[in-house]
Every structure is written in C-alpha cells, then in structure tokens.
Design an enzyme around this catalytic site. Sequence first.
Site, short mmCIF file in Angstrom:
data_model
loop_
_atom_site.label_atom_id
_atom_site.label_comp_id
_atom_site.label_asym_id
_atom_site.label_seq_id
_atom_site.Cartn_x
_atom_site.Cartn_y
_atom_site.Cartn_z
N HIS A 84 0.85 -1.19 0.00
CA HIS A 84 0.00 0.00 0.00
C HIS A 84 0.89 1.25 0.00
O HIS A 84 0.70 2.16 -0.79
CB HIS A 84 -0.93 0.00 1.21
CG HIS A 84 -1.56 1.34 1.50
ND1 HIS A 84 -2.53 1.90 0.70
CD2 HIS A 84 -1.31 2.25 2.48
CE1 HIS A 84 -2.86 3.09 1.19
NE2 HIS A 84 -2.14 3.33 2.25
N SER A 275 -0.78 26.84 -5.50
CA SER A 275 -0.39 28.23 -5.76
C SER A 275 -0.93 28.72 -7.10
O SER A 275 -0.92 29.93 -7.36
CB SER A 275 1.13 28.39 -5.73
OG SER A 275 1.62 27.98 -4.49
N HIS A 310 13.34 10.83 11.66
CA HIS A 310 12.52 9.62 11.51
C HIS A 310 13.04 8.50 12.40
O HIS A 310 12.48 7.41 12.40
CB HIS A 310 12.51 9.15 10.06
CG HIS A 310 11.91 10.15 9.12
ND1 HIS A 310 10.58 10.12 8.79
CD2 HIS A 310 12.44 11.20 8.45
CE1 HIS A 310 10.31 11.11 7.94
NE2 HIS A 310 11.43 11.79 7.73
N THR A 335 7.59 26.75 5.84
CA THR A 335 6.26 26.18 5.60
C THR A 335 5.19 27.15 6.08
O THR A 335 4.18 27.36 5.41
CB THR A 335 6.11 24.83 6.31
OG1 THR A 335 7.28 24.06 6.04
CG2 THR A 335 4.90 24.08 5.81
N ARG A 457 1.86 1.15 15.06
CA ARG A 457 1.43 0.98 13.68
C ARG A 457 1.83 -0.41 13.19
O ARG A 457 2.57 -1.12 13.85
CB ARG A 457 2.04 2.06 12.79
CG ARG A 457 3.53 2.09 12.78
CD ARG A 457 4.08 3.36 12.16
NE ARG A 457 3.94 3.33 10.72
CZ ARG A 457 4.79 3.93 9.87
NH1 ARG A 457 5.84 4.59 10.34
NH2 ARG A 457 4.61 3.90 8.58
#
Lengths: 533, 506
Positions: A84, A275, A310, A335, A457
């Site tokens: 996936h 944008s 991570h 950001t 998870r």
Amino acid sequence: MSTAAHDTTHGHGHDDHAHDHKPYGIMRWVGSTNHKDIGTMYLWFSFTMFLVGGVMALIIRAELFQPGLQIVQPEFFNSMTTYHGLIMVFGAIMPAFVGFANWLIPMQIGAPDMAFPRMNNLSFWLLPPAALLLIAAQFAPGGGAGVGWTMYAPLTTQAGPAMDLTIFAVHILGISSIMGSINIITTILNMRAPGMTLMKMPLFCWTWLITAYLLVASMPVLAGAVTMTLTDRHFGTNFFNAAGGGDPVLYQHIFWFFGHPEVYIIAIPAFGVVSQIIPAFSRKPLFGYASMVYATASIAILSFLVWAHHMYTVGMPVETQLYFMYATTLIAIPTGVKVFNWVATMWKGSLTFETPMLFAIGFLFLFTLGGFTGLVLSIVPVDVQLHDTYYVVAHFHYVMVAGALFSAFGGIYFWLPKWTGKMYDETLGKWHFWLSLIFFNVTFFVQHFLGLAGMPRRIPDYSLQFAEFNAISTIGAFGFGFSQLLFLYIVVKCIRSGKPAEQRQWDGADSLEWTHLPSPAPYHSFATPPVVK
Amino acid sequence: MRNKLAKIFASLSNAALAMLLMVPAFAFAEYKLNLQTPNTALGQTIYDLHTLVTWVCVVIFVVVFSEMFYAIYKHRKSVGHPAANFHEHFWVEVAWTILPTLILIAIAVPATKALIQMRDTSEPDMTIKVTGHQWMWGYDYLQGEGEGISFVARLSTPRAQIQGREPKGPNYLLETDNHVVVPTGKKVRVLVTAADVIHAWYVPALAVKQDAIPGFIRDTWFKAKAPGIYRGQCAELCGRDHGFMPIVVEVMTPTDYSAWVAKQKAGMKRPEAVAAAADKAWTLDELKAQGDKVYAANCVACHQATGAGAPPAFPPLTGSKLAVGAKSGAIDMVLNGKPGTAMAPFKHLSDADIAGVLTYIRNNWANKTGDMVTPAEVKAARGGGAPVAAPAAAPAAAAPAAALPASVYYDTGKAVVTDDSKKTLDDVIAQLKANANTKVEITGYTDKTGNLAQNMDLAKDRAVGVRDALIAAGVAKDRINMKPPATVEAGGDPRQARRVDIKPGA
C-alpha cells in the site's frame, strides 16, 4: 504571468491549430513523444495505481475493524501495509504530479514540448513494468514482503523472493524518476519563451524545478540502499549485518536521507498546484511570489539536513538528537510562510468556490493540521512517545492524502477544461470534495487518539481499548474509498459528454495555457514561442 | 486464488454488515483521547510538553484559519467583494518569519531540558537487559537487586481468543506469561538489544521507547512512581507476529520487590519441578502431550499448527529431513537456533520441554519416527553432564562414529556380500546395537545400462540381503526402513551403480 490576454476565445475551429497530426491507435500511446499524451498516460497510470493501493488500504482497514484476526493472516497484512505504501508513494502520488508536469510545464513556459521527448516516453513506459513487479511480488513463494514500505534491514534479509522483485521495482522507478527530472530541469532552464524569466514563471514550474533537483539528488541514494540490501541478501555482503561488521541502523540513515526529501518531492509540486488555484479563484495575484520561491527552496535544502528525525528512537548521542530536533523545527518557518502567503492571497480577494478551489482550501486547512502534528513529532521527547504509533500514521496521511492528493484532485478539476476542452459536472465535483473531506477526517483524525493512547502501527490485531476508534476509522476508510469511484465517474462523464469549456475557463487564471491556448489545448502548442512581456 | 478472493469478498461484506450493527455501540464506548497517564516524573514532563506544543499549535491554527474563514465569509464574489490587487508587504512578511522563530525557540527550551533528562542513563539503581526475539522478549537482570534473574516473556493470550473462538479477555494481546518486575522509586536502566531483527521496547505509561537493534546495545531508563501493572508492545515492525509480542511491567513497592527477588532466587537454586520433570521416566505419549503445549507457546507462530511453516523464512517441519533425521541434529537446532535466520535458540526451555516438543514434532503430521527424545538426551546435548537416563548412550561414544551412513559394494551382476563389504556391515551392526533408538534407511542402487527391470530387481535383492543380514544380527525389523531402488547417472564411478546405502533415517 503578466501577459496580455490573447484575443482568441474559442478553441474549436482555431485555424492555427486545425491540423494536428497525431498518430492513431495503440501506437499513438506506446510510441508517443508528445508531452500531452505522456502526461495523460501518467495521470491514468497513477489513478489505476491509486485504486490498487486503495484496495490494499481497505483490506488493512477491514482487518482492523474489530479486534481479533478475521479476514487476513498477519503475514498478508504486513504485505498489504508494505505495498500500500510503496504503490501509493511511487505508483500513485509521484506519477500524478509528473503527469501534471508533463502537461503543464511546456504550456506554462511557452515551449513546444519537453526537452527530451523520447526519454520522456521511456520514463513513462518504465512505470508499468515496475508496477507489475510490485503486484507480482504478491504471488512470489511466501507471498509479498511484509517489511514495511521503508524496507528496514535486517527484516528484509529474512524476506522471501518477493523482496528481490520489490528491490528491482524500486530500481526501475528510480531510473524513471531521474530521467523525468533531467527532462524537467532541462526544459525549464533552456526552453522558456522569450521574456519568460525564471522569476516570471508560474509557481507550479518553480516547484517542479526544485522538486526535480530533489529527485536527482535523492533517488540514487535510495537505489544504493536497496542495492546494499540486495547484496546482503544474495552476495555475502554485511552492510546491515552486525555479525559481519555492518550496522542495521546504517540502512535507516541512508533510507531517510532519501526518504525525507521524498516527502517534499511529493509535497512541493502540490504546493505548486495550490499556488495556481488559489490566486485564480481569489482573482488576485499570489501574495509574496518571491518569498514563495525562496521558501520552497529553503524547504528543499532543509529536507536534506533533517533525515534522522525519523529515527529518534534508534539511540543516537544526545547532541545529535538536539541538532536534528532544532533543524527539523526550522522547517516550520518556510512552511509557515507559505501558508500565510496563501491565506493572504485569499484576503480581500473576490472569492468563488468551484471544486478546484474547494480542494485547494481543503488542502490548506488539512495540510496545515498535518504540519502541526509534524511540529509535535519534531520534539524528541514527545516523539519518543509517539514514534511508530498511529499518531504518525495520522500525521503523514494528513500530509500525503489531504495534502498531496487533495491538491492533485484540485489540479485535475482545475485543468480538466484545458485538457479535454470540456467541463466537468460542478455539482458532482462538490459532492466529491465534501465526501472526501468528511470521510478523510473520519478515517484519520481518530488515529491521532489511537496513537496517543499507544497503539503501534503495522499491527494486524490490537487490544480492546483501541476498538472504538479503529471501527470508526474503518468506516471512514470505506466511505473515502467509494467516494473516489465518484471521481472516476466525473472524469469519464466530463470526457464523454461535458459541455464545451472556454479558453479561459477560470477568469482569474492568467498563465500562458489559459491566455494563449484554446481549450482543449492543441496537440502541438507553441511551435512558435509566445512573447512574454 | 479464486477461492481466496471469494473468501476475502465474503469477509468484507460481513465486515460491512457488522459496521452497520456496531454503530449504536459507540455511544457506550470509552474514548481515550490523550497520552496514557504517566507513571514517571519524566513521563509527566513529556506529557506536559506535549500539551504545551499542542496548545501552541491550536492557537496558531485558530488565529490563521479564522482569518481564512473571515475572508471566505466576507471577501467572496457572491457578496460583491471586489478583488484588491496587493501581492506583497515587506513588514508583514518579516513579522510572520520572525514570530514563528521566536515561538519555536520558546518551545525548544523545555524540549531541550526534557531531552537531556531523558537521555541521562547514568547512575542507575538497577540494570535490566532486554532482548527482542521474533516474537518474545528476553529479560536479564544484570545489576542491582535481583541480579542474575533471567527469563523470557511471551504473549499469553490464547490463540482461540485471537481467532475469535473464545471471548476476548480484558487484557487481550497485552498479557505475558512472565512479568518484568521492578521496584518503585528506583532508577532502572534498560539495555535494549535484539537477536534477529529490529524490535522496539515500548511502555507508554513509563514513557520509554527504545529500538532493539541486533548486534548493538542501546539504553534508556525509567523510575516508576506508583505500583501497578503497565502494559506496552513492540513498536517496530519485526515480521509476522510483530503485533503479538507485548511487554508487561509490574511495578512493586521495594518490600514486595525484595520478596519477589527472594522467590525467584529460591526457584533458581532448587528447580525441583524442573529436576523432577527431567528425571521422570517419560512415555512417548506423555512427552507428546507436553510437547503439544510447548509447541503452541513457542513454535506455532512460525512453523504453524499444521507444521507446514511459512516458507521460505519459516521452513516446514512436517516431512522435514532435519526434524525426523538424527536426533542430535534436531536437538542442536532447537537448543542453539540457526544464526542468520529467524530460528532463535531455545536454550531457556527446560530439558523436558525441549524433549517433549521434539518428540511431538517427530511424531506429528506426516512425521512418524515412532521414537522419543528424552530429557536426558537434551541434557547431554547441552553438555550439562553425563547422560543419566540413557544407558545405551554410553557405548555409543565408543562405537565407530562414522559407521553411518555406509555403502556396501557388490561385484557386477552379483548379490553376494564381498569380504570388504562384510566389514562395513559389521561396523553398522555394531553401531545399531549400541544405539537402540537409531533407525536406518536402506536403498539399493543400479545404473541405466542394460535391462532396467533386471537392474532394479538386482538392486532390490541386494538391499533385501543387507536387511536380512541386519535382522540376523539382532536388529529389530521395525528399525529398518526399505527405500525403493534408485538409479545413478552413467559416467560416474561404476562402483556407485552396484551398491546399497545404509543411512540413519526415520
């Protein structure tokens, strides 16, 4: 950008473009060197992969609907989470934006086609074999490799032959991406129309120029990581095997040196699409164009300096963790600038809310939410609680689905009139947006709570305190999945029987494809470059 | 394939139906919206830090998006708002770059403090080493009170609950056979490593998560405040049963902890039950029954209830040459594992458990050795002293070690044992007499030249001759397994085509 409006209003019957010599039948597509055909193929390929990856997601969610193992076995579940992820990232989202790049970059900079049309053809046609390898991996002895899309060693050393198919698929996808990027960089740097300076380019072109550099710099790193995995598996090397002097964590460093830029490879073109859409429907120029360019470039550079966020739980020296924490929080600044710019673009505009604008606003709202959970995760002590839990799953689906995917949907509704010369059904488009928005949040918002409460998870079964939110999430996932069939219907309906579209379907849109080209855009456009003032 | 798909679709439609039925149940459910209540001071710090960062995000979010929604409400074309044309404002842009920077610095200060505290594993009161295995956790108390205690903790939820054949218990998937016991108020340093692939030791209420990396040791720590049972799970994908290797930490008051340690130590000194089990004269059926339990707890996840495994990572046991071959090979595999694969060493199991599980494996599914592996044999293989319950094993050491496998050669066209071959046969008989449990397989060989049927008959006659010689020497008939005659490819040593092989076998 600031070009005089072309006086042509109707595409059909426009003399200059009446004699498009396009080949017919299957060879038109197999041998195509036309950026528009290749763009179309990229988009259909990506939608097909989106459905394949989506079915996998629904298998995952169906198993997680209730505690206990009901539908699939754990190894098959692991394979589903793995493919996936791989299929959605490499098969659906990335090719979708390459499809946009193919269609739009030549039209937006006033070029006749991409710089290397045959290489363009090859970059696309590498994708189907790679996708077939990923699907074929499911039928390899022992089933698909249940190692996660991140393919961490040494679990990959244990996996069956499916792993080799997967590695080869990643190699092919990487080659395709690199060739596509070289093409995009060369096109943008060399083929702009006279007067189209870099700082006059539509922001979409800027975001792709930056993304293409990210791809060229990071894909070889991924290829290296999976090749080392391959030689560890078969040729007696010990890169990731501590018993042989290697280090399993080395894999993670290499992977995430690719993996973090990869996040922006997906997000930055999405910024570009948004944008274009927001100013068009605000009927107002993009606020802070220059700062948008600089912010995008800063994000791209920072993306190479933060990979270890991570991996906060692998155990690094405290100084290293501090560095990665500070560097990661820095990304919030550019950001933030982008989000403020988009809101300021809407401020005091003359807003309308057609489907592309709805998706752009949905993107803005939910991507920002995903960005904030990213800020929460950047704080090491907090991340240590949340790492590898559903909080992270929720976070990156806000960024990837509500971010990149919503932006792609918005882009498709925005440019569909230009691509097909026909209008989609606005009512159904709005239905698609609202269903997607609601079901997306039903699916993923509750996963924040699961993660906070400690649900890891990639588990096929869970303890009872997680039951309620998982059930809700599954209901949302099925709703979201079926809503996308509506999208397919809308696009097919538009192509078959949509009402003819105007050349400048959106009155606020001012890039060259709207001001200079009829709808549908002719097969060969800008054989003589326009002059941009 | 078709069936599998049909099954998946059927299950999906069931799930869809179940979804509709479930909806009213939500009203009564208890929803947990935040981090688990921390049971350490550091956990509380992290909890507060998370709350702080989340609120900062919420406030910024609300401010920014109330502007956006204001614009959506007021600055729309449908209410006749004309578009302004501004597209930059230097000071606004400077402000919204500087302000977030200041906010980030404000967050970074407490985050840095918490991180430094979190990574300070110095001066622990006690140290526990945690080893991740596919799929269980090993614990060794290395230093401090309880030093020397060592055990393995596995999921104790019955498979029947997982497969929905029994109602699920309150601690479904979060319960283990052994608990990690620690005292309150003591700094416990946790060394984390792994034996096979990467795992992660994660206990939310203790605010601990540390990846377990094979070949490396990383550390973390916690100091629990209140007694109680705290549950966590493996957090890093580690293969098939990643979701089924929970962690249960039981925090006790120091007094209770001392009592627990004393009990553990006593158990270690006089493992009466274990010793009794080892000395007992087991029957095959008793061992099989014991093995059934051990298999269900340790082996079934990889090798499956059917013994078919999940190749290629997890090989089948049914029909496995190793499993039914010489006992020493099978015992060695279970005791020591196979480095570089998922097969972990199971040394920590008792002799009786290993003997039981091997007997079970050798006499289950398609495997029918009919013999048993005794606890004494396992003990001997550990190198833990002289074998006790197997007197026959003593002469075994003296017997020619390499008698088996053996080849008996014949003259062309003859089925008569030559003098040379007679000596080989005598060695084999000596070994078989010394090892009452060893069985043999007998195969006659021929080649493809000439009349095949005739050759086959000759090979069979020679094999029968060997069998009769063994039986005549007193080897029980049921210890001999006759294999169909085989042919060898032409072009090799011609002697190979006129031989009978005697191999240890089932």
